[in-house]
Design a protein around this motif. Structure first.
Motif, PDB file in Angstrom:
ATOM      1  N   ARG A  64     107.533  28.906  74.682  1.00 15.87           N
ATOM      2  CA  ARG A  64     106.714  27.781  74.466  1.00 15.87           C
ATOM      3  C   ARG A  64     106.422  27.157  72.992  1.00 15.87           C
ATOM      4  N   PHE A  65     105.605  27.673  72.358  1.00 16.61           N
ATOM      5  CA  PHE A  65     105.143  27.525  70.798  1.00 16.61           C
ATOM      6  C   PHE A  65     106.376  28.676  70.140  1.00 16.61           C
ATOM      7  N   ASP A  66     106.559  28.152  68.962  1.00 14.09           N
ATOM      8  CA  ASP A  66     107.415  28.767  68.035  1.00 14.09           C
ATOM      9  C   ASP A  66     106.920  29.965  67.414  1.00 14.09           C
ATOM     10  N   GLU A  67     105.581  29.993  67.533  1.00 18.01           N
ATOM     11  CA  GLU A  67     105.056  31.148  66.840  1.00 18.01           C
ATOM     12  C   GLU A  67     103.287  31.321  67.283  1.00 18.01           C
ATOM     13  N   LEU A  68     102.891  32.342  67.519  1.00 11.25           N
ATOM     14  CA  LEU A  68     101.483  32.438  67.836  1.00 11.25           C
ATOM     15  C   LEU A  68     100.694  33.287  66.566  1.00 11.25           C
ATOM     16  N   PHE A  69      99.935  32.396  65.866  1.00 15.67           N
ATOM     17  CA  PHE A  69      99.248  32.850  64.656  1.00 15.67           C
ATOM     18  C   PHE A  69      97.701  33.353  65.053  1.00 15.67           C
ATOM     19  N   PHE A  70      97.247  34.354  64.565  1.00 17.07           N
ATOM     20  CA  PHE A  70      95.716  34.740  64.739  1.00 17.07           C
ATOM     21  C   PHE A  70      95.209  34.839  63.213  1.00 17.07           C
ATOM     22  N   VAL A  71      94.177  33.652  63.138  1.00 22.61           N
ATOM     23  CA  VAL A  71      93.206  33.356  61.898  1.00 22.61           C
ATOM     24  C   VAL A  71      91.978  34.155  61.994  1.00 22.61           C
ATOM     25  N   ASP A  72      91.883  35.084  61.019  1.00 23.21           N
ATOM     26  CA  ASP A  72      90.928  36.043  60.943  1.00 23.21           C
ATOM     27  C   ASP A  72      89.793  35.602  60.037  1.00 23.21           C
ATOM     28  N   LEU A  73      88.806  36.311  59.988  1.00 25.77           N
ATOM     29  CA  LEU A  73      87.825  35.928  58.745  1.00 25.77           C
ATOM     30  C   LEU A  73      88.306  36.263  57.625  1.00 25.77           C
ATOM     31  N   PRO A  74      88.443  35.427  56.616  1.00 27.93           N
ATOM     32  CA  PRO A  74      88.943  35.733  55.440  1.00 27.93           C
ATOM     33  C   PRO A  74      88.850  37.012  54.459  1.00 27.93           C
ATOM     34  N   THR A  75      89.815  37.527  54.131  1.00 28.38           N
ATOM     35  CA  THR A  75      89.816  38.543  53.045  1.00 28.38           C
ATOM     36  C   THR A  75      89.089  38.282  51.689  1.00 28.38           C
ATOM     37  N   ALA A  76      88.729  39.426  50.982  1.00 27.56           N
ATOM     38  CA  ALA A  76      88.326  39.260  49.905  1.00 27.56           C
ATOM     39  C   ALA A  76      89.028  38.132  48.687  1.00 27.56           C
ATOM     40  N   PRO A  77      90.420  38.298  48.723  1.00 32.26           N
ATOM     41  CA  PRO A  77      91.067  37.363  47.871  1.00 32.26           C
ATOM     42  C   PRO A  77      91.005  36.265  48.477  1.00 32.26           C
ATOM     43  N   GLU A  78      91.097  35.843  49.756  1.00 27.39           N
ATOM     44  CA  GLU A  78      91.153  34.624  50.310  1.00 27.39           C
ATOM     45  C   GLU A  78      89.764  33.687  50.230  1.00 27.39           C
ATOM     46  N   ARG A  79      88.541  34.647  50.103  1.00 27.97           N
ATOM     47  CA  ARG A  79      87.517  34.202  50.089  1.00 27.97           C
ATOM     48  C   ARG A  79      87.155  33.464  48.608  1.00 27.97           C
ATOM     49  N   ARG A  80      87.781  34.384  47.671  1.00 28.68           N
ATOM     50  CA  ARG A  80      87.652  33.856  46.230  1.00 28.68           C
ATOM     51  C   ARG A  80      88.440  32.669  46.253  1.00 28.68           C
ATOM     52  N   GLU A  81      89.647  32.538  46.914  1.00 26.53           N
ATOM     53  CA  GLU A  81      90.371  31.130  46.700  1.00 26.53           C
ATOM     54  C   GLU A  81      89.543  30.053  47.215  1.00 26.53           C
ATOM     55  N   ILE A  82      88.995  30.235  48.600  1.00 27.34           N
ATOM     56  CA  ILE A  82      88.252  29.308  49.385  1.00 27.34           C
ATOM     57  C   ILE A  82      87.041  28.881  48.467  1.00 27.34           C
ATOM     58  N   ILE A  83      86.215  29.679  47.826  1.00 31.38           N
ATOM     59  CA  ILE A  83      85.054  29.314  47.037  1.00 31.38           C
ATOM     60  C   ILE A  83      85.644  28.472  45.785  1.00 31.38           C
ATOM     61  N   ASP A  84      86.577  28.687  45.312  1.00 31.37           N
ATOM     62  CA  ASP A  84      86.997  28.167  43.997  1.00 31.37           C
ATOM     63  C   ASP A  84      87.441  26.548  44.510  1.00 31.37           C
ATOM     64  N   ILE A  85      88.336  26.551  45.596  1.00 27.85           N
ATOM     65  CA  ILE A  85      88.451  25.112  46.148  1.00 27.85           C
ATOM     66  C   ILE A  85      87.481  24.448  46.306  1.00 27.85           C
ATOM     67  N   TYR A  86      86.351  24.916  46.964  1.00 25.03           N
ATOM     68  CA  TYR A  86      85.133  24.018  47.275  1.00 25.03           C
ATOM     69  C   TYR A  86      84.352  23.832  46.070  1.00 25.03           C
ATOM     70  N   ALA A  87      84.406  24.715  45.226  1.00 23.29           N
ATOM     71  CA  ALA A  87      83.885  24.727  43.603  1.00 23.29           C
ATOM     72  C   ALA A  87      84.330  23.307  43.090  1.00 23.29           C
ATOM     73  N   HIS A  88      85.482  23.394  42.978  1.00 23.95           N
ATOM     74  CA  HIS A  88      86.260  22.323  42.231  1.00 23.95           C
ATOM     75  C   HIS A  88      86.227  21.061  42.832  1.00 23.95           C
ATOM     76  N   ARG A  89      86.262  21.120  44.204  1.00 26.13           N
ATOM     77  CA  ARG A  89      86.274  19.756  44.781  1.00 26.13           C
ATOM     78  C   ARG A  89      84.758  19.030  44.896  1.00 26.13           C
TER      79      ARG A  89
END
Length: 516
Positions: A389-414
């Motif tokens: 049906r779909f090519d892939e099924l992905f699970f989006v979890d709560l962000p890990t510590a490195p991912e939270r660092r990246e997300i905070i930095d993105i929103y701060a710069h924006r």
């Protein structure tokens, strides 16, 4: 053999066999008439054509044979001519009211019977179905939009006349990509798009984006799906490294010619997981990064109150998506639109919708990349999760510590136009343990508001700490719900982050991995 070549060959056989009635389903009248003209020359058989603007004329010489421009006048003229001329074919381009058992349909059927007695043929060009009894008196044909190969010839033909006169940066690969992008539109629509580009006095590599979006303006008023405007500068998604790597691998395949390999273009992904972790934002980011128009299919608005109405609306919406391809089709919270399959409370409507959608998802060959998101995985129909049906099924979890660092930095710069000091950033990463992406955005937004109201000097480390401490994430208010979602994902999905699902999950529990 291309669709047009096959259509022409079949049409020629029908005319040779003197089939008394031929209905041609097509919105491209001029293209059909051109093919009829070629067939008439090959068969050396007379063909009369009626249009409202010119009356009835001979197709080859364009000589007028009847000045009466009405459809009724053309049908009466045909009934007079059939007994006098053998092997005559009459083409009607503007006939109406023949979908049902109407006087017009009965009148035309009577003329078709007269044509059958005198080796004549009535050809109707229409975009609508034909009255059953009338259709059974003959045969039907469908002229599809130009194929990719035919569209490539159209692109090359229109550009050839200007090469050497204006700068044209497109090479053979660019022409092939443009042909793939224009597949699904008519010849005249494609020529109009190319003419618009030529009017700029040059054809540049950047014009490929304009080609990608050109069909959006053609199909903008078609109901069923909604055009979503995306701004790429605001769609930088933090984390989700596994999903991004998979998408980078699949992107070239979306517009590649895969027919020799016997495989279809990428069909899409199903994103499931924790609410607020970037599933919907990912759909927008994919469209922006790939330079494709984004359309949203809201399955909840598909449902109608009459029997069969929901199925018809879904069919029309999916058909529209096929026409505007290549595109990204976003289906948000798909479980809500397809809920109720298998129950009899709605008369089986949900079950039929699921079947219709899954058939299209698996069998359609248009370049539509579907991004479906789901929060409540328990409501997903099991058929939706089957491979193919779909090519892939992905699970989006709560962000890990490195991912939270990246997300905070993105929103701060924006919002603040500057980064967060390293020591404070590390502290915020620790404070935000268990935050979803939406929680991080909310916390940084409060700081940005303060900066706007009181100036950038009001932004302090204490303000950041207070803003983050004021957020109560879903992982703390409903931990059982989060763990239930994670348990489902560990068994059935690929981690979108590329890391095991759940911070406490052992490495062996992430059973599936995607090859990148």
């Amino acid at each position: 053999m291309s669709d047009t070549v096959e259509f022409k060959a079949t049409l020629s056989r029908y005319l040779k066999a003197r089939i008394p009635f031929i209905s041609i389903r097509s919105a491209e009248r001029s293209r059909v008439l051109e093919l009829l003209r070629e067939v008439s020359v090959e068969l050396q058989a007379p063909i009369y054509v009626h249009t409202l603007s010119q009356g009835t004329r001979e197709l080859g010489s364009n000589r007028t044979v009847n000045d009466d421009r009405s459809v009724t006048g053309a049908v009466d003229f045909a009934s007079q001519q059939f007994p006098q001329r053998q092997n005559l074919s009459v083409v009607l381009t503007e006939v109406s009211d023949i979908e049902d058992d109407t006087p017009a349909a009965r009148h035309l059927l009577d003329v078709v019977m007269l044509a059958a007695e005198n080796s004549g043929c009535v050809v109707v060009i229409t975009t609508k179905p034909v009255f059953g009894q009338l259709q059974r008196a003959g045969m039907s044909l469908v002229l599809s939009a130009p194929s990719e190969d035919e569209m490539l010839a159209i692109v090359q033909e229109n550009l050839a006349a200007y090469r050497g006169h204006i700068p044209i940066e497109w090479d053979a690969a660019d022409e092939r990509r443009a042909a793939a992008a224009l597949a699904g539109v008519s010849r005249i629509e494609a020529e109009n798009i190319i003419a618009t580009l030529l009017a700029n006095g040059r054809i540049s590599k950047a014009d490929m984006i304009e080609v990608m979006h050109a069909k959006d303006r053609i199909f903008a008023d078609i109901s069923g799906i909604e055009r979503v405007n995306v701004r790429g500068t605001e769609l930088n998604v933090g984390g989700l490294g596994g999903l991004k790597a998979w998408l980078d691998k699949e992107q070239p395949l979306l517009t590649a010619d895969l027919r020799e390999r016997g495989i279809r273009p990428p069909r899409g992904v199903l994103l499931v997981g924790v609410p607020g972790c970037g599933k919907s934002l990912s759909a927008k980011a994919i469209a922006a990064n790939w330079g494709l128009p984004l359309y949203r299919l809201d399955l909840s608005t598909i449902h109608g109150q009459y029997l069969g109405q929901s199925e018809t609306r879904l069919k029309d919406a999916l058909s529209t998506a096929d026409h505007v391809a290549p595109c990204v089709l976003w289906i948000d919270e798909i479980e809500k639109g397809l809920a109720g399959a298998g129950s009899s409370s709605d008369g089986g409507t949900a079950t039929r919708l699921v079947g219709q959608f899954l058939y299209w998802l698996q069998e359609a060959r248009s370049r539509v990349f579907v991004v479906a998101t789901a929060n409540d995985v328990s409501r997903l129909p099991p058929e939706l999760l089957r491979r193919g049906r779909f090519d892939e099924l992905f699970f989006v979890d709560l962000p890990t510590a490195p991912e939270r660092r990246e997300i905070i930095d993105i929103y701060a710069h924006r919002g603040l136009k500057q980064g967060v000091p390293e020591a404070l950033l590390q502290e915020l990463v620790e404070l935000s343990d268990g935050f979803a992406g939406s929680d991080l955005e909310s916390a940084v937004r409060e700081v940005v508001k303060e900066a706007y109201l009181n100036g950038d000097t009001a932004v302090t480390a204490e303000l950041f700490r207070r803003s983050f401490n004021n957020v109560v994430p879903l992982s703390k208010t409903a931990p059982e719900q989060i763990e239930s979602i994670r348990a489902w994902g560990r068994e059935r999905a690929v981690p979108a982050s590329g890391q095991p699902i759940g911070t406490a999950a052992p490495q062996s529990r992430a059973r599936r991995q995607v090859l990148v």
